[in-house]
Scaffold this active site. Sequence first.
Site, PDB file in Angstrom:
ATOM      1  CD1 TRP A  53       6.402  -3.958  -0.578  1.00 53.55           C
ATOM      2  CD2 TRP A  53       4.843  -3.008  -1.884  1.00 53.55           C
ATOM      3  NE1 TRP A  53       6.518  -4.503  -1.834  1.00 53.55           N
ATOM      4  CE2 TRP A  53       5.576  -3.943  -2.650  1.00 53.55           C
ATOM      5  CE3 TRP A  53       3.799  -2.299  -2.505  1.00 53.55           C
ATOM      6  CZ2 TRP A  53       5.312  -4.181  -4.000  1.00 53.55           C
ATOM      7  CZ3 TRP A  53       3.543  -2.551  -3.845  1.00 53.55           C
ATOM      8  CH2 TRP A  53       4.303  -3.482  -4.576  1.00 53.55           C
ATOM      9  CG  ASN A  84       5.651   4.441  -2.374  1.00 52.08           C
ATOM     10  OD1 ASN A  84       4.506   4.599  -1.984  1.00 52.08           O
ATOM     11  ND2 ASN A  84       5.934   3.864  -3.539  1.00 52.08           N
ATOM     12  CD  GLU A  97       8.911   3.921  -5.179  1.00 50.47           C
ATOM     13  OE1 GLU A  97       9.711   3.235  -5.851  1.00 50.47           O
ATOM     14  OE2 GLU A  97       8.765   3.782  -3.968  1.00 50.47           O
ATOM     15  CE1 TYR A 140       8.777   1.328   0.091  1.00 50.73           C
ATOM     16  CE2 TYR A 140       8.780  -0.603   1.513  1.00 50.73           C
ATOM     17  CZ  TYR A 140       8.294   0.066   0.399  1.00 50.73           C
ATOM     18  OH  TYR A 140       7.349  -0.525  -0.397  1.00 50.73           O
ATOM     19  CG  HIS A 180       3.947   0.133  -9.365  1.00 48.29           C
ATOM     20  ND1 HIS A 180       3.386   0.383  -8.124  1.00 48.29           N
ATOM     21  CD2 HIS A 180       5.184  -0.318  -9.089  1.00 48.29           C
ATOM     22  CE1 HIS A 180       4.252   0.082  -7.165  1.00 48.29           C
ATOM     23  NE2 HIS A 180       5.356  -0.353  -7.726  1.00 48.29           N
ATOM     24  CD  GLU A 220       5.124   0.933  -2.699  1.00 48.48           C
ATOM     25  OE1 GLU A 220       6.276   0.557  -2.408  1.00 48.48           O
ATOM     26  OE2 GLU A 220       4.727   1.098  -3.867  1.00 48.48           O
ATOM     27  NE  ARG A 273      -0.096   2.969  -4.712  1.00 48.40           N
ATOM     28  CZ  ARG A 273       1.223   2.875  -4.864  1.00 48.40           C
ATOM     29  NH1 ARG A 273       1.985   2.386  -3.916  1.00 48.40           N
ATOM     30  NH2 ARG A 273       1.781   3.294  -5.979  1.00 48.40           N
ATOM     31  CD  GLU A 285      11.511  -5.501  -4.003  1.00 51.50           C
ATOM     32  OE1 GLU A 285      10.276  -5.512  -3.955  1.00 51.50           O
ATOM     33  OE2 GLU A 285      12.179  -4.459  -4.051  1.00 51.50           O
ATOM     34  CD1 TRP A 286      10.531  -3.564  -7.700  1.00 45.38           C
ATOM     35  CD2 TRP A 286       9.855  -4.026  -9.787  1.00 45.38           C
ATOM     36  NE1 TRP A 286       9.262  -3.066  -7.865  1.00 45.38           N
ATOM     37  CE2 TRP A 286       8.821  -3.329  -9.120  1.00 45.38           C
ATOM     38  CE3 TRP A 286       9.642  -4.415 -11.112  1.00 45.38           C
ATOM     39  CZ2 TRP A 286       7.602  -3.026  -9.731  1.00 45.38           C
ATOM     40  CZ3 TRP A 286       8.431  -4.106 -11.729  1.00 45.38           C
ATOM     41  CH2 TRP A 286       7.445  -3.425 -11.037  1.00 45.38           C
ATOM     42  CG  PHE A 302       8.924  -6.059   0.687  1.00 45.97           C
ATOM     43  CD1 PHE A 302       9.026  -5.013   1.594  1.00 45.97           C
ATOM     44  CD2 PHE A 302       9.919  -6.187  -0.280  1.00 45.97           C
ATOM     45  CE1 PHE A 302      10.088  -4.109   1.544  1.00 45.97           C
ATOM     46  CE2 PHE A 302      10.982  -5.284  -0.345  1.00 45.97           C
ATOM     47  CZ  PHE A 302      11.065  -4.239   0.578  1.00 45.97           C
ATOM     48  CD  GLN A 334       6.600  -4.987  -7.303  1.00 45.68           C
ATOM     49  OE1 GLN A 334       5.915  -3.980  -7.210  1.00 45.68           O
ATOM     50  NE2 GLN A 334       7.571  -5.258  -6.467  1.00 45.68           N
TER      51      GLN A 334
HETATM   52  C1  BGC Z   1       8.136   0.074  -5.080  1.00 40.87           C
HETATM   53  C2  BGC Z   1       7.650  -1.357  -4.952  1.00 40.87           C
HETATM   54  C3  BGC Z   1       8.778  -2.202  -4.363  1.00 40.87           C
HETATM   55  C4  BGC Z   1       9.030  -1.708  -2.961  1.00 40.87           C
HETATM   56  C5  BGC Z   1      10.115  -2.474  -2.219  1.00 40.87           C
HETATM   57  C6  BGC Z   1       8.899   0.554  -3.866  1.00 40.87           C
HETATM   58  O1  BGC Z   1      10.048   1.208  -4.301  1.00 40.87           O
HETATM   59  O2  BGC Z   1       7.065   0.914  -5.387  1.00 40.87           O
HETATM   60  O3  BGC Z   1       7.286  -1.791  -6.222  1.00 40.87           O
HETATM   61  O4  BGC Z   1       8.509  -3.558  -4.384  1.00 40.87           O
HETATM   62  O5  BGC Z   1       9.444  -0.360  -3.007  1.00 40.87           O
HETATM   63  O6  BGC Z   1      11.331  -2.381  -2.857  1.00 40.87           O
END
Ligand code: BGC
Length: 519
Positions: free
Chosen positions: A464, A340, A200, A342, A154, A415, A109, A471-472, A480, A52
Amino acid sequence: MSCLHKVFFLSQFLLSIVSVSCLIETLKQNLGGDPSLFPSNFLFGTASSSYQFEGAFLNDGKGLNNWDVFSHEPGNIRDGSTGDIAVDHYHRYLEDIDLMVSLGVNSYRFSISWARILPEGRFGEVNAAGIDYYNKLIDALVLKGLEPFVTLTHFDIPQELEDTFGGWLSPKLQEEFRYYADICFKTFGDRVKYWVTFNEPNIQVTAGYRSGSYPPSRCSSSYGNCTYGDSEKEPFVAAHNIILSHATVVDIYRRQYQEKQGGSIGIVLHAKWIEPFSNSTADKLAADRAQSFFMNWFLDPIIFGRYPEEMNTILGSILPEFSCNDRKKLNKALDFIGINHYTSLYAQDCIFSLCEPGKGASRTEGFCRQTPEKDGVSIGESTALAWLHVYPQGMEKMVTYVKERYSGIPMFITENGYVDENDPNSTIEEFLYDVKRVEYMAAYLDALSTAVRKGADVRGYFAWSLLDNFEWTYGYTKRFGLHHVDYGTLKRTPKLSATWYKLFIARYSLVKTLIVKEQ
Ligand code: BGC
């Protein structure tokens, strides 16, 4: 004068005019959370990952990895972008370290790109230029007093391993991963004291082998749009190989490096909090099951040497078995758990009630439907990503759950962060004035400090992310970062959240200094 010096001189001055305890009380208020609750050696940092952030996808001998190949296939990434350049951290890491210094964080990290170290896996050469890059990055961090917190993979693996062995579906990847990790411990372990084996894996295997939305894009037709795969079986095979790879690497770290290098090793899971949809026993059990089929799926074997009971009952022979030898390695095979966190969801039982087909309702996810909504009301404010709802209470609940289930194993929040839409009509000022991100971080850190006050052994928090980044599958359509990145020029600019985080950390340092003074 550095920020910390200023804080120090300010504290000396204030000490001479007011009582220390009164000052501590004042500093504890406002800004969200009580930073004095975090232990004095707490790590405050920001997080990133190689694909990323780094870019330089073909520079200096790096091999192609699975994400290089996947992102180049048309239709896989929403805005048609790739991580070829990403935010060019490979060339700009010194500038990025300066941003970290300015935040006042004490750790960083990041992840190592496996294909930069071993472009062709175990049977190819070690890429000296790749080693050199990470040596320089680690040295620069250490020089600035930043603790490197390093993830071995990752989501990215050399494409060669995908082509030759079929990626994580093959047990041969255990030996590949052992070989790679050994090089990293040997080369960087004198300076790296925190190692993470996988980021993850629960997302990696569900996205890669159930929905097919991440490489290697494998799934059954009812789960996604893939050419090959078996969504009901392959995620469990890939997960099994990842769990055993983790255990193998922890074993060699403990036997050959840990004593000499004095570091610790863990794994990072995506950890969403799950509330029962109703007060019914069936929904409460469904919420437990949802955790077991997602996070405990990995943590239970690594810590207790067996899969969660609910998984055994529902999946039966689909779940691979651990041999006696495996179980020996899988006895508390970690020093810390990386979380992680969120967001949160509701889980509804689908064993006793009929659920509409949808997310989570299948056997592979434990027969529980997961939804962010109840009676038309969302669990928390929505964001630019459909899966991310703001529910700060989830942080305290998640951390408490992990503390209780895994008997006080140390934790790091590896994260946590808030996402904005990269709206092409927004002005730069609008991006920089990220009040929502500040509110999110303040509320989540507040909830975290409550969990710590109640006895959770949490040793660090990583926001994060340092910068906006790739973002994938959403490419650059989401942001972010604590710092805005102009994707035309790659210029970094601190957002309001960067200033807020800096103040939060400075307040923590000041309170800690004052507490020591008072004792
Ligand atoms: C991942 C990150 C990703 C972030 C936000 C996590 O699932 O480790 O690589 O960018 O969430 O989606």
